[in-house]
Scaffold this active site. Structure first.
Site, mmCIF file in Angstrom:
data_model
loop_
_atom_site.group_PDB
_atom_site.id
_atom_site.type_symbol
_atom_site.label_atom_id
_atom_site.label_comp_id
_atom_site.label_asym_id
_atom_site.label_seq_id
_atom_site.Cartn_x
_atom_site.Cartn_y
_atom_site.Cartn_z
ATOM 1 N N GLY A 46 42.189 42.052 38.697
ATOM 2 C CA GLY A 46 43.088 41.061 38.220
ATOM 3 C C GLY A 46 44.123 40.934 38.390
ATOM 4 C CD GLU A 134 45.416 42.720 35.346
ATOM 5 O OE1 GLU A 134 46.403 41.773 35.106
ATOM 6 O OE2 GLU A 134 45.169 43.156 35.936
HETATM 7 CO CO CO Z 1 48.554 44.932 36.700
#
Ligand code: CO
Length: 161
Positions: A46, A134
Protein backbone atom coordinates in the site's frame (compact mmCIF):
# COMPACT_ATOMS: atom_id res chain seq x y z
CA UNK A 1 4.45 6.17 -15.49
CA UNK A 2 7.31 7.11 -13.28
CA UNK A 3 8.77 6.23 -9.94
CA UNK A 4 8.35 8.87 -7.25
CA UNK A 5 10.47 9.44 -4.19
CA UNK A 6 9.03 7.90 -1.04
CA UNK A 7 9.02 10.34 1.88
CA UNK A 8 10.83 8.89 4.89
CA UNK A 9 10.61 8.90 8.69
CA UNK A 10 10.91 12.39 10.16
CA UNK A 11 9.48 14.30 7.18
CA UNK A 12 6.68 16.59 8.48
CA UNK A 13 4.57 15.79 5.40
CA UNK A 14 3.76 12.43 7.07
CA UNK A 15 2.06 14.24 9.99
CA UNK A 16 -0.26 16.45 7.93
CA UNK A 17 -3.96 15.95 7.32
CA UNK A 18 -4.66 15.59 3.58
CA UNK A 19 -7.25 17.56 1.61
CA UNK A 20 -9.96 15.84 -0.44
CA UNK A 21 -9.36 15.22 -4.14
CA UNK A 22 -11.65 17.54 -6.09
CA UNK A 23 -10.45 17.17 -9.66
CA UNK A 24 -10.55 13.74 -11.29
CA UNK A 25 -8.26 14.79 -14.08
CA UNK A 26 -5.14 13.66 -15.93
CA UNK A 27 -2.97 14.88 -13.08
CA UNK A 28 -4.77 12.58 -10.61
CA UNK A 29 -4.51 9.65 -13.04
CA UNK A 30 -0.76 10.21 -13.42
CA UNK A 31 -0.39 10.41 -9.63
CA UNK A 32 -2.28 7.12 -9.13
CA UNK A 33 -0.29 5.40 -11.91
CA UNK A 34 2.99 6.62 -10.43
CA UNK A 35 1.95 5.60 -6.91
CA UNK A 36 1.14 2.04 -8.08
CA UNK A 37 4.47 1.76 -9.89
CA UNK A 38 6.34 3.13 -6.88
CA UNK A 39 4.54 0.76 -4.49
CA UNK A 40 5.25 -2.28 -6.67
CA UNK A 41 8.87 -1.29 -7.19
CA UNK A 42 9.34 -1.05 -3.40
CA UNK A 43 7.47 -4.36 -2.84
CA UNK A 44 4.86 -2.67 -0.67
CA UNK A 45 1.19 -3.58 -0.32
CA UNK A 46 0.00 0.00 0.00
CA UNK A 47 1.00 3.61 -0.54
CA UNK A 48 -0.73 6.86 0.38
CA UNK A 49 -0.33 10.13 -1.54
CA UNK A 50 1.40 11.95 1.35
CA UNK A 51 4.14 9.30 1.14
CA UNK A 52 5.07 10.76 -2.24
CA UNK A 53 4.68 14.31 -0.92
CA UNK A 54 1.13 14.97 -2.14
CA UNK A 55 -1.31 16.07 0.57
CA UNK A 56 -4.44 14.70 -1.09
CA UNK A 57 -6.78 11.89 -0.03
CA UNK A 58 -5.70 9.11 -2.40
CA UNK A 59 -4.20 5.68 -1.77
CA UNK A 60 -3.25 2.59 -3.74
CA UNK A 61 -3.29 -0.93 -2.33
CA UNK A 62 -2.22 -4.23 -3.88
CA UNK A 63 -1.95 -7.28 -1.64
CA UNK A 64 -1.59 -9.75 -4.54
CA UNK A 65 1.81 -11.52 -4.76
CA UNK A 66 1.64 -11.10 -8.56
CA UNK A 67 1.32 -7.30 -8.18
CA UNK A 68 -1.56 -7.27 -10.64
CA UNK A 69 -4.54 -6.20 -8.53
CA UNK A 70 -4.20 -2.51 -7.75
CA UNK A 71 -7.02 -0.95 -5.81
CA UNK A 72 -7.28 2.83 -6.12
CA UNK A 73 -9.13 4.65 -3.36
CA UNK A 74 -9.86 8.35 -3.72
CA UNK A 75 -11.44 10.20 -0.78
CA UNK A 76 -11.90 6.88 1.08
CA UNK A 77 -13.89 6.52 4.30
CA UNK A 78 -14.29 3.51 6.59
CA UNK A 79 -18.04 2.91 6.83
CA UNK A 80 -18.03 -0.39 8.78
CA UNK A 81 -15.60 -2.55 10.68
CA UNK A 82 -15.66 -5.49 13.06
CA UNK A 83 -13.50 -7.99 14.86
CA UNK A 84 -9.87 -7.65 15.78
CA UNK A 85 -6.49 -8.84 14.51
CA UNK A 86 -3.06 -8.31 15.92
CA UNK A 87 0.01 -8.57 13.73
CA UNK A 88 3.25 -7.13 12.45
CA UNK A 89 3.05 -3.99 10.40
CA UNK A 90 5.64 -2.01 8.50
CA UNK A 91 5.60 1.00 6.18
CA UNK A 92 7.56 2.04 3.09
CA UNK A 93 8.28 5.35 4.85
CA UNK A 94 9.88 3.50 7.80
CA UNK A 95 12.21 0.96 6.20
CA UNK A 96 13.46 -1.77 8.55
CA UNK A 97 10.98 -0.86 11.30
CA UNK A 98 8.11 -3.09 12.37
CA UNK A 99 5.45 -2.80 15.05
CA UNK A 100 2.69 -4.95 16.47
CA UNK A 101 -0.57 -3.25 15.57
CA UNK A 102 -4.16 -4.13 16.51
CA UNK A 103 -6.62 -3.55 13.68
CA UNK A 104 -10.19 -4.61 12.95
CA UNK A 105 -10.32 -7.95 11.13
CA UNK A 106 -13.02 -6.71 8.74
CA UNK A 107 -13.22 -3.27 7.17
CA UNK A 108 -15.64 -1.81 4.61
CA UNK A 109 -14.60 1.32 2.74
CA UNK A 110 -16.54 3.79 0.62
CA UNK A 111 -14.41 5.64 -1.92
CA UNK A 112 -14.35 7.19 -5.36
CA UNK A 113 -12.48 5.78 -8.33
CA UNK A 114 -10.17 7.84 -10.56
CA UNK A 115 -13.19 9.17 -12.47
CA UNK A 116 -15.12 10.22 -9.36
CA UNK A 117 -17.52 7.25 -9.33
CA UNK A 118 -18.41 6.08 -5.83
CA UNK A 119 -18.00 2.43 -4.86
CA UNK A 120 -17.62 0.29 -1.77
CA UNK A 121 -15.04 -2.38 -1.13
CA UNK A 122 -14.52 -4.67 1.82
CA UNK A 123 -11.71 -6.82 3.09
CA UNK A 124 -10.49 -9.00 5.91
CA UNK A 125 -7.10 -9.76 7.43
CA UNK A 126 -4.25 -8.21 5.39
CA UNK A 127 -6.57 -6.16 3.19
CA UNK A 128 -8.46 -4.80 6.23
CA UNK A 129 -5.10 -3.96 7.80
CA UNK A 130 -3.97 -2.17 4.63
CA UNK A 131 -7.18 -0.10 4.50
CA UNK A 132 -6.62 1.07 8.09
CA UNK A 133 -2.91 1.74 7.67
CA UNK A 134 -3.26 3.71 4.41
CA UNK A 135 -6.31 5.70 5.52
CA UNK A 136 -4.46 6.64 8.71
CA UNK A 137 -1.75 8.22 6.51
CA UNK A 138 -4.39 10.59 5.07
CA UNK A 139 -4.95 11.93 8.59
CA UNK A 140 -1.24 12.28 9.30
CA UNK A 141 -1.16 9.15 11.46
CA UNK A 142 1.58 6.55 11.07
CA UNK A 143 1.67 2.99 12.43
CA UNK A 144 4.30 3.84 15.05
CA UNK A 145 1.73 6.03 16.82
CA UNK A 146 -0.95 3.33 16.99
CA UNK A 147 1.18 0.24 17.59
CA UNK A 148 1.17 -1.78 20.78
CA UNK A 149 4.96 -1.77 20.63
CA UNK A 150 7.76 -1.78 18.08
CA UNK A 151 9.59 -5.03 17.33
CA UNK A 152 13.13 -5.33 18.61
CA UNK A 153 16.07 -5.85 16.30
CA UNK A 154 16.32 -9.55 17.19
CA UNK A 155 12.59 -10.07 16.64
CA UNK A 156 12.97 -8.52 13.18
CA UNK A 157 15.94 -10.79 12.47
CA UNK A 158 13.88 -13.84 13.50
CA UNK A 159 11.05 -12.68 11.24
CA UNK A 160 13.23 -12.29 8.15
CA UNK A 161 15.41 -15.37 8.68
CO1 CO B 1 2.60 3.37 5.55
Amino acid sequence: MALRNIVKDGDPVLTKRCRPVEKFDKKLHTLLDDMAETMHHANGVGLAAPQVGILRRAVVIDISPEQDSVLELVNPKIIAYSGEQEGNEGCLSFPGQWGIVKRPNYVKVKAQDRFGEEFTVEGTELLARAFCHELDHLNGVVFKEVCERMLTRSEIEDMTR
